[in-house]
Design a protein around this motif. Structure first.
Motif, PDB file in Angstrom:
ATOM      1  N   LEU A  64       0.894  -1.157   0.000  1.00  0.00           N
ATOM      2  CA  LEU A  64       0.000   0.000   0.000  1.00  0.00           C
ATOM      3  C   LEU A  64       0.937   1.213   0.000  1.00  0.00           C
ATOM      4  O   LEU A  64       1.735   1.383   0.911  1.00  0.00           O
ATOM      5  CB  LEU A  64      -0.844  -0.051   1.270  1.00  0.00           C
ATOM      6  N   THR A 178      -0.421  -4.397   2.578  1.00  0.00           N
ATOM      7  CA  THR A 178      -0.089  -5.103   1.331  1.00  0.00           C
ATOM      8  C   THR A 178      -1.343  -5.278   0.485  1.00  0.00           C
ATOM      9  O   THR A 178      -2.393  -5.640   1.003  1.00  0.00           O
ATOM     10  CB  THR A 178       0.465  -6.517   1.647  1.00  0.00           C
ATOM     11  N   VAL A 179      -1.195  -5.017  -0.817  1.00  0.00           N
ATOM     12  CA  VAL A 179      -2.317  -5.242  -1.738  1.00  0.00           C
ATOM     13  C   VAL A 179      -2.250  -6.696  -2.209  1.00  0.00           C
ATOM     14  O   VAL A 179      -1.259  -7.122  -2.793  1.00  0.00           O
ATOM     15  CB  VAL A 179      -2.239  -4.286  -2.948  1.00  0.00           C
ATOM     16  N   LEU A 180      -3.298  -7.470  -1.923  1.00  0.00           N
ATOM     17  CA  LEU A 180      -3.311  -8.891  -2.278  1.00  0.00           C
ATOM     18  C   LEU A 180      -3.949  -9.123  -3.645  1.00  0.00           C
ATOM     19  O   LEU A 180      -3.509  -9.972  -4.403  1.00  0.00           O
ATOM     20  CB  LEU A 180      -4.091  -9.702  -1.228  1.00  0.00           C
ATOM     21  N   GLU A 181      -5.027  -8.385  -3.926  1.00  0.00           N
ATOM     22  CA  GLU A 181      -5.741  -8.569  -5.201  1.00  0.00           C
ATOM     23  C   GLU A 181      -6.251  -7.226  -5.680  1.00  0.00           C
ATOM     24  O   GLU A 181      -6.557  -6.369  -4.861  1.00  0.00           O
ATOM     25  CB  GLU A 181      -6.989  -9.463  -5.013  1.00  0.00           C
TER      26      GLU A 181
ATOM     27  N   SER B 141      -2.416   3.063   7.114  1.00  0.00           N
ATOM     28  CA  SER B 141      -3.763   3.619   6.941  1.00  0.00           C
ATOM     29  C   SER B 141      -4.525   2.716   5.983  1.00  0.00           C
ATOM     30  O   SER B 141      -4.251   2.691   4.790  1.00  0.00           O
ATOM     31  CB  SER B 141      -3.721   5.061   6.419  1.00  0.00           C
ATOM     32  N   ARG B 159     -10.669  -2.300  -0.372  1.00  0.00           N
ATOM     33  CA  ARG B 159     -10.417  -0.860  -0.452  1.00  0.00           C
ATOM     34  C   ARG B 159     -10.942  -0.345  -1.779  1.00  0.00           C
ATOM     35  O   ARG B 159     -10.608  -0.861  -2.851  1.00  0.00           O
ATOM     36  CB  ARG B 159      -8.910  -0.604  -0.343  1.00  0.00           C
ATOM     37  N   TYR B 165     -12.098  -2.304  -6.829  1.00  0.00           N
ATOM     38  CA  TYR B 165     -11.611  -2.390  -5.458  1.00  0.00           C
ATOM     39  C   TYR B 165     -10.364  -3.264  -5.388  1.00  0.00           C
ATOM     40  O   TYR B 165     -10.065  -4.012  -6.318  1.00  0.00           O
ATOM     41  CB  TYR B 165     -12.698  -2.931  -4.520  1.00  0.00           C
ATOM     42  N   ALA B 166      -9.623  -3.129  -4.294  1.00  0.00           N
ATOM     43  CA  ALA B 166      -8.444  -3.957  -4.049  1.00  0.00           C
ATOM     44  C   ALA B 166      -8.612  -4.624  -2.690  1.00  0.00           C
ATOM     45  O   ALA B 166      -9.214  -4.054  -1.784  1.00  0.00           O
ATOM     46  CB  ALA B 166      -7.185  -3.099  -4.066  1.00  0.00           C
ATOM     47  N   VAL B 167      -8.106  -5.843  -2.584  1.00  0.00           N
ATOM     48  CA  VAL B 167      -8.090  -6.512  -1.280  1.00  0.00           C
ATOM     49  C   VAL B 167      -6.748  -6.180  -0.629  1.00  0.00           C
ATOM     50  O   VAL B 167      -5.688  -6.416  -1.220  1.00  0.00           O
ATOM     51  CB  VAL B 167      -8.265  -8.037  -1.418  1.00  0.00           C
ATOM     52  N   VAL B 168      -6.799  -5.571   0.549  1.00  0.00           N
ATOM     53  CA  VAL B 168      -5.594  -5.085   1.211  1.00  0.00           C
ATOM     54  C   VAL B 168      -5.541  -5.643   2.624  1.00  0.00           C
ATOM     55  O   VAL B 168      -6.568  -5.760   3.294  1.00  0.00           O
ATOM     56  CB  VAL B 168      -5.590  -3.535   1.263  1.00  0.00           C
ATOM     57  N   GLU B 169      -4.327  -5.965   3.074  1.00  0.00           N
ATOM     58  CA  GLU B 169      -4.163  -6.594   4.375  1.00  0.00           C
ATOM     59  C   GLU B 169      -3.069  -5.876   5.148  1.00  0.00           C
ATOM     60  O   GLU B 169      -2.097  -5.411   4.565  1.00  0.00           O
ATOM     61  CB  GLU B 169      -3.736  -8.039   4.111  1.00  0.00           C
ATOM     62  N   ALA B 170      -3.245  -5.749   6.461  1.00  0.00           N
ATOM     63  CA  ALA B 170      -2.183  -5.183   7.310  1.00  0.00           C
ATOM     64  C   ALA B 170      -2.340  -5.732   8.718  1.00  0.00           C
ATOM     65  O   ALA B 170      -3.444  -6.060   9.149  1.00  0.00           O
ATOM     66  CB  ALA B 170      -2.266  -3.658   7.336  1.00  0.00           C
TER      67      ALA B 170
END
Lengths: 314, 254
Positions: A64, A178-181, B141, B159, B165-170
């Motif tokens: 990100l 982190t952008v996964l998809e 963020s 997101r 959209y995007a799948v984002v993880e933290a």
């Protein structure tokens, strides 16, 4: 003074807002672009054409990008610089983080920027576009977030500027996203933000599928793009990417046809600068009628099908 | 798990706003309401608390003139446990960064694993405060979430992006901003409204938090924008569509 323009790559090309900002900023002198994305000769050439004199490129890969982009940018922006951002999702993330790193204020929702004298003055519109406020920054650097389409993008004659690759800084936990998809939600017809005619649908359409159909059908007949209000995307009738308004897209078509839209401030901000506005709503008191060139008070499920039938018969 | 939700009390959007003629700041009545966009953040927080179980708490953090605290009680009535309100005369007209500094100081003092906020307030809508807050707190963020999931120590969101959209993880701790529509906010029930009257609301000043507000932007002028003239309004009696055809012909689009 250097003007910085933030540019996030979209589908391999510079964001539309970055070209609008470059068009405005090139008359002030040198413009440095901070570019986030993989980059390409075509993308850099386009930036040069619109006025970039240097490009600093950061490729955050699948991270990100906001935290690392803001950290890298904060090392480049000097105290008397001005940094311009569009209202894209990543642009807003970086603008906020950059201002916190630099300890400088953000002038947001700008509809004009004036560098006359020794101050940066920014106009914005409040209370649903009824009131203009001019705000000045008292010290630099200044971060300005500009609303879409307030400056028209016009290509100039600049050459490809020199491109410097910026190393991805280590920002620790702040950079852990982190952008996964990535998913693209396809919509039919012309691009909403560039279309000459937009047909917008609101809560008054009453539902998805066959209830929403008149909006889509009318748009199809006119070669128009389909847009929607926040209530409609929140209800899941159409994808979020079709939302027009403060939190969604800003449109400025030649013709805007509002179907079953009451005209909440949040929506008006995104379409009030359209050329011709036609509104159809059952509530004669709906705020949309106060800005419409033609208002039809009636049942949207009667008026729009009649309009479709008449257009089909032509 | 300690979850904090940033909420704002704003003048009722249904009533016309007044600007103070000298300071140009919005005149804030004693009774303000919970910003509608914050109800989504509170709901997301409540759902996470319910998932995690008893060891999870939900604290509201708000910088606003306290007034009657009506807006804060509305969020407490939805189910939040307690609230911290920063009310200080020196914060009138504070910019987004000052707001972020104040909230960051309160959050650092109180401790947090997750901070939730709306994407922008309805009255000020600068739309950058949560990201400033994330930077000051040194956390990711996770912005513009339209769907939120938690899996152990990881936060995963959908997101919003320009074209989808995007799948984002933290990992936690993090700042999360939610779009309206991410969840359906619950309406407070009678029990919630009664309980909210007794829930603890702590107040802090800038001095308590060690924050010195800085003024870096000044309003130079406020003026009305000439209103777009309303055009013709017709009542549809079966022929309304003909008027539209006429207009579209004039505009030469058909």
């Amino acid at each position: 003074m250097t003007t910085w323009v933030f540019c996030e790559e979209q589908n391999g090309a510079p964001s539309a807002s970055s070209l609008e900002l470059l068009t405005k900023a090139r008359s002030w002198g040198d413009v440095a672009v901070f570019y986030v994305g993989a980059g390409s000769d075509e993308a850099f050439a386009a930036l040069g054409e619109y006025g970039a004199t240097t490009i600093h490129q950061l490729d955050a890969g699948d991270a990100l990008p906001a935290a690392v982009a803001a950290a890298a940018m904060s090392d480049l922006v000097a105290a008397d610089d001005i940094a311009l951002f569009g209202m894209g999702y990543t642009a807003r993330d970086v603008a906020g983080r950059l201002s916190a790193r630099l300890g400088c204020t953000v002038l947001s929702n700008a509809t004009d920027i004036d560098l006359g004298g020794d101050q940066v003055r920014v106009s914005n519109e409040i209370l649903g576009g009824t009131t203009r406020v001019i705000t000045a920054a008292t010290e630099g650097p200044v971060v300005v977030v500009v609303r879409p389409k307030v400056f028209a993008a016009e290509a100039g004659e600049g050459a490809i500027p020199p491109v410097t690759t910026v190393a991805v800084p280590d920002v620790g936990h702040a950079g852990a996203g982190t952008v996964l998809e990535r998913h693209v939600e396809e919509s039919e017809g012309p691009d909403l933000e560039a279309a000459a005619i937009v047909v917008g649908g609101g809560r008054g359409m009453g539902g998805a599928d066959d209830k929403w159909e008149p909006v889509a059908k009318l748009a199809g007949l006119l070669g128009a793009a389909v847009g929607a209000t926040r209530a409609v995307v929140d209800a899941g009738w159409v994808p979020y990417s079709l939302q027009i308004g403060q939190t969604g897209k800003t449109v400025k078509p030649d013709v805007y046809i509002a179907c079953g839209i009451s005209g909440a401030m949040q929506h008006l901000v995104g379409m009030k600068d359209s050329g011709l506005i036609v509104a159809i709503n059952k509530d004669a008191e709906a705020p949309i009628f106060s800005i419409a060139d033609l208002g039809v008070v009636g049942d949207v499920h009667k008026v729009v099908p009649a309009l479709i039938e008449a257009l089909e018969a032509r | 798990m300690k979850i904090a939700v940033c909420v704002k009390q704003i003048p009722d959007p249904a009533a016309p706003y007044d600007l103070d003629p000298d300071s140009h700041f919005v005149v804030r009545p004693n009774d303000q309401v919970l910003d509608d966009t914050d109800r989504y953040g509170v709901e997301v927080g409540l759902q996470l608390v319910e998932q995690v179980g008893e060891e999870a708490t939900l604290t509201l953090v708000s910088m606003s003139p306290a007034g009657s605290l009506q807006g804060i009680r509305q969020a407490l009535a939805m189910g939040a446990d307690r609230a911290i309100v920063i009310d200080d005369e020196t914060l009138r007209g504070a910019d987004a960064l000052t707001t972020a500094k104040v909230l960051a100081a309160a959050l650092q003092e109180d401790g947090f694993d997750l901070v939730i906020a709306g994407t922008e307030s309805t009255d000020g809508y600068a739309g950058v405060m949560p990201q400033q807050l994330a930077e000051l707190l040194g956390v990711p963020s996770m912005s513009f979430a339209r769907k939120v999931d938690r899996d152990g120590d990881t936060l995963r969101i959908e997101r919003q992006t320009e074209d989808g959209y995007a799948v984002v993880e933290a990992p936690f701790p993090a700042v999360l901003t939610v779009t309206s529509g991410v969840v359906e906010p619950r309406y407070p029930n009678f029990k919630g409204i009664m309980q909210a009257k007794k829930k603890p609301i702590e107040t802090r000043s800038c001095a308590d938090l060690g924050v010195v507000p800085e003024v870096q932007q000044v309003i130079q002028s406020v003026e009305p924008i000439p209103a777009r003239q309303a055009g013709e309004v017709v009542e549809d009696e079966g022929e309304g569509y003909l008027k539209i055809i006429e207009k579209l012909e004039e505009a030469k689009v058909i």
